[in-house]
Scaffold this motif. Structure first.
Motif, PDB file in Angstrom:
ATOM      1  N   PHE A  99       0.816  -1.220   0.000  1.00 19.47           N
ATOM      2  CA  PHE A  99       0.000   0.000   0.000  1.00 19.47           C
ATOM      3  C   PHE A  99       0.854   1.276   0.000  1.00 19.47           C
ATOM      4  CE2 PHE A  99       0.553  -1.486   4.324  1.00 19.47           C
ATOM      5  CZ  PHE A  99       0.992  -0.354   4.996  1.00 19.47           C
ATOM      6  N   ILE A 100       2.144   1.161   0.256  1.00 15.89           N
ATOM      7  CA  ILE A 100       3.042   2.325   0.248  1.00 15.89           C
ATOM      8  C   ILE A 100       3.503   2.554  -1.185  1.00 15.89           C
ATOM      9  CG2 ILE A 100       5.252   3.216   1.103  1.00 15.89           C
ATOM     10  CD1 ILE A 100       4.763   1.441   3.603  1.00 15.89           C
ATOM     11  N   PRO A 101       3.480   3.805  -1.665  1.00 20.91           N
ATOM     12  CA  PRO A 101       3.908   4.079  -3.046  1.00 20.91           C
ATOM     13  C   PRO A 101       5.328   3.554  -3.316  1.00 20.91           C
ATOM     14  CG  PRO A 101       2.912   6.032  -2.074  1.00 20.91           C
ATOM     15  CD  PRO A 101       3.040   5.017  -0.980  1.00 20.91           C
ATOM     16  N   GLN A 102       5.522   2.992  -4.482  1.00 16.63           N
ATOM     17  CA  GLN A 102       6.774   2.331  -4.852  1.00 16.63           C
ATOM     18  C   GLN A 102       8.027   3.199  -4.649  1.00 16.63           C
ATOM     19  OE1 GLN A 102       7.262  -0.787  -5.429  1.00 16.63           O
ATOM     20  NE2 GLN A 102       9.361  -0.732  -6.153  1.00 16.63           N
ATOM     21  N   LYS A 119      -2.883   5.480   6.386  1.00 17.90           N
ATOM     22  CA  LYS A 119      -3.227   6.910   6.294  1.00 17.90           C
ATOM     23  C   LYS A 119      -2.045   7.717   5.763  1.00 17.90           C
ATOM     24  CE  LYS A 119      -6.102   7.092  10.443  1.00 17.90           C
ATOM     25  NZ  LYS A 119      -6.248   7.803  11.720  1.00 17.90           N
ATOM     26  N   LEU A 120      -0.856   7.428   6.274  1.00 20.01           N
ATOM     27  CA  LEU A 120       0.330   8.172   5.837  1.00 20.01           C
ATOM     28  C   LEU A 120       0.648   7.903   4.374  1.00 20.01           C
ATOM     29  CD1 LEU A 120       2.672   7.671   8.925  1.00 20.01           C
ATOM     30  CD2 LEU A 120       1.381   9.723   8.328  1.00 20.01           C
ATOM     31  N   ALA A 121       0.519   6.644   3.952  1.00 22.65           N
ATOM     32  CA  ALA A 121       0.830   6.274   2.568  1.00 22.65           C
ATOM     33  C   ALA A 121      -0.117   6.941   1.574  1.00 22.65           C
ATOM     34  CB  ALA A 121       0.787   4.756   2.406  1.00 22.65           C
ATOM     35  N   SER A 122      -1.330   7.265   2.006  1.00 23.35           N
ATOM     36  CA  SER A 122      -2.292   7.899   1.100  1.00 23.35           C
ATOM     37  C   SER A 122      -2.146   9.427   1.070  1.00 23.35           C
ATOM     38  CB  SER A 122      -3.719   7.521   1.496  1.00 23.35           C
ATOM     39  OG  SER A 122      -4.026   8.068   2.767  1.00 23.35           O
ATOM     40  N   ASP A 123      -1.278   9.986   1.881  1.00 23.39           N
ATOM     41  CA  ASP A 123      -1.063  11.431   1.931  1.00 23.39           C
ATOM     42  C   ASP A 123       0.020  11.830   0.920  1.00 23.39           C
ATOM     43  OD1 ASP A 123      -0.416  14.071   2.530  1.00 23.39           O
ATOM     44  OD2 ASP A 123      -0.677  13.787   4.681  1.00 23.39           O
ATOM     45  N   LYS A 124      -0.412  12.361  -0.225  1.00 18.09           N
ATOM     46  CA  LYS A 124       0.520  12.692  -1.305  1.00 18.09           C
ATOM     47  C   LYS A 124       1.505  13.791  -0.924  1.00 18.09           C
ATOM     48  CE  LYS A 124      -2.360  11.057  -4.990  1.00 18.09           C
ATOM     49  NZ  LYS A 124      -2.908  11.220  -6.292  1.00 18.09           N
ATOM     50  N   ILE A 125       1.056  14.768  -0.150  1.00 18.48           N
ATOM     51  CA  ILE A 125       1.947  15.859   0.268  1.00 18.48           C
ATOM     52  C   ILE A 125       3.067  15.308   1.139  1.00 18.48           C
ATOM     53  CG2 ILE A 125       2.095  18.000   1.609  1.00 18.48           C
ATOM     54  CD1 ILE A 125      -0.822  18.542   0.692  1.00 18.48           C
ATOM     55  N   LEU A 126       2.727  14.428   2.065  1.00 25.09           N
ATOM     56  CA  LEU A 126       3.736  13.808   2.918  1.00 25.09           C
ATOM     57  C   LEU A 126       4.722  13.009   2.084  1.00 25.09           C
ATOM     58  CD1 LEU A 126       4.932  12.929   5.674  1.00 25.09           C
ATOM     59  CD2 LEU A 126       3.259  11.077   5.656  1.00 25.09           C
ATOM     60  N   MET A 127       4.219  12.197   1.173  1.00 28.88           N
ATOM     61  CA  MET A 127       5.087  11.346   0.357  1.00 28.88           C
ATOM     62  C   MET A 127       6.017  12.181  -0.525  1.00 28.88           C
ATOM     63  SD  MET A 127       4.513   8.249   1.231  1.00 28.88           S
ATOM     64  CE  MET A 127       3.917   8.499   2.884  1.00 28.88           C
TER      65      MET A 127
END
Length: 181
Positions: A99-102, A119-127
């Motif tokens: 579920f974490i972006p590659q 929740k963190l993995a779905s936050d694009k700004i954080l990533m």
């Protein structure tokens, strides 16, 4: 002016440094000086801490940026740069952190509360802000009131500190938001 003092003055916080202590050891003379900055940004208390050591063998403990939460939360979070062991675990259990972006998954290991990690993995700004940084992020215990970010190579300037601040604030937001049924 050191970086902690510069950031603290820029945000109108309180800066303090302890008196320099000189210690003579068999390895030579060492100079020790702890520095601390405390700020409040958008109602959140943040502290910057460093214990500088100089002299015969100059080394510096990394700067720690600590964000204090408004109360204790039962959560567990560890984010750190990947190593060979983490690569091996992903080889054996490839779907475990799918579920974490590659791009982030290639760079960082995520551990802790799975609901928080989702929740963190779905936050694009954080990533986006986390990508290509070398930081260690953790909550100290399962019931904690702080998030600690330790940059591997220190802080280059105000812009990099603001990037770290965005990372911490986004994590704070995900920890403090109520779980949806």
């Amino acid at each position: 002016m050191n970086i902690i003092e510069e950031i603290t003055k820029n945000y109108g916080g309180n800066y303090s440094e302890k008196q320099t202590k000189n210690i003579v050891t068999p390895h030579g003379k060492h100079i020790y000086q702890p520095k601390k900055g405390i700020l409040e940004i958008d109602g959140t208390k943040i502290s910057l801490n460093s214990n500088e050591v100089g002299g015969a063998m100059p080394v510096t403990e990394p700067i720690r940026i600590i964000l204090y939460l408004n109360k204790n939360y039962e959560t567990d979070l560890t984010i750190f740069p990947r190593d060979l062991w983490n690569n091996f675990l992903d080889f054996i259990l490839p779907k475990r952190r799918a579920f974490i972006p590659q791009p982030i998954r290639k760079q960082f290991w995520f551990g802790g509360d799975k609901n928080l990690l989702v929740k963190l993995a779905s936050d694009k700004i954080l990533m986006e802000n986390l990508l290509n940084e070398r930081v260690y992020i953790e909550t100290i215990a399962e019931e904690t009131d702080r998030i600690i970010l330790t940059p591997e190579f220190g802080i280059d300037g105000l812009s990099q500190f603001e990037k770290y601040l965005v990372i911490l604030k986004r994590i704070e937001e995900k920890i403090t938001e109520p779980n949806k049924p």
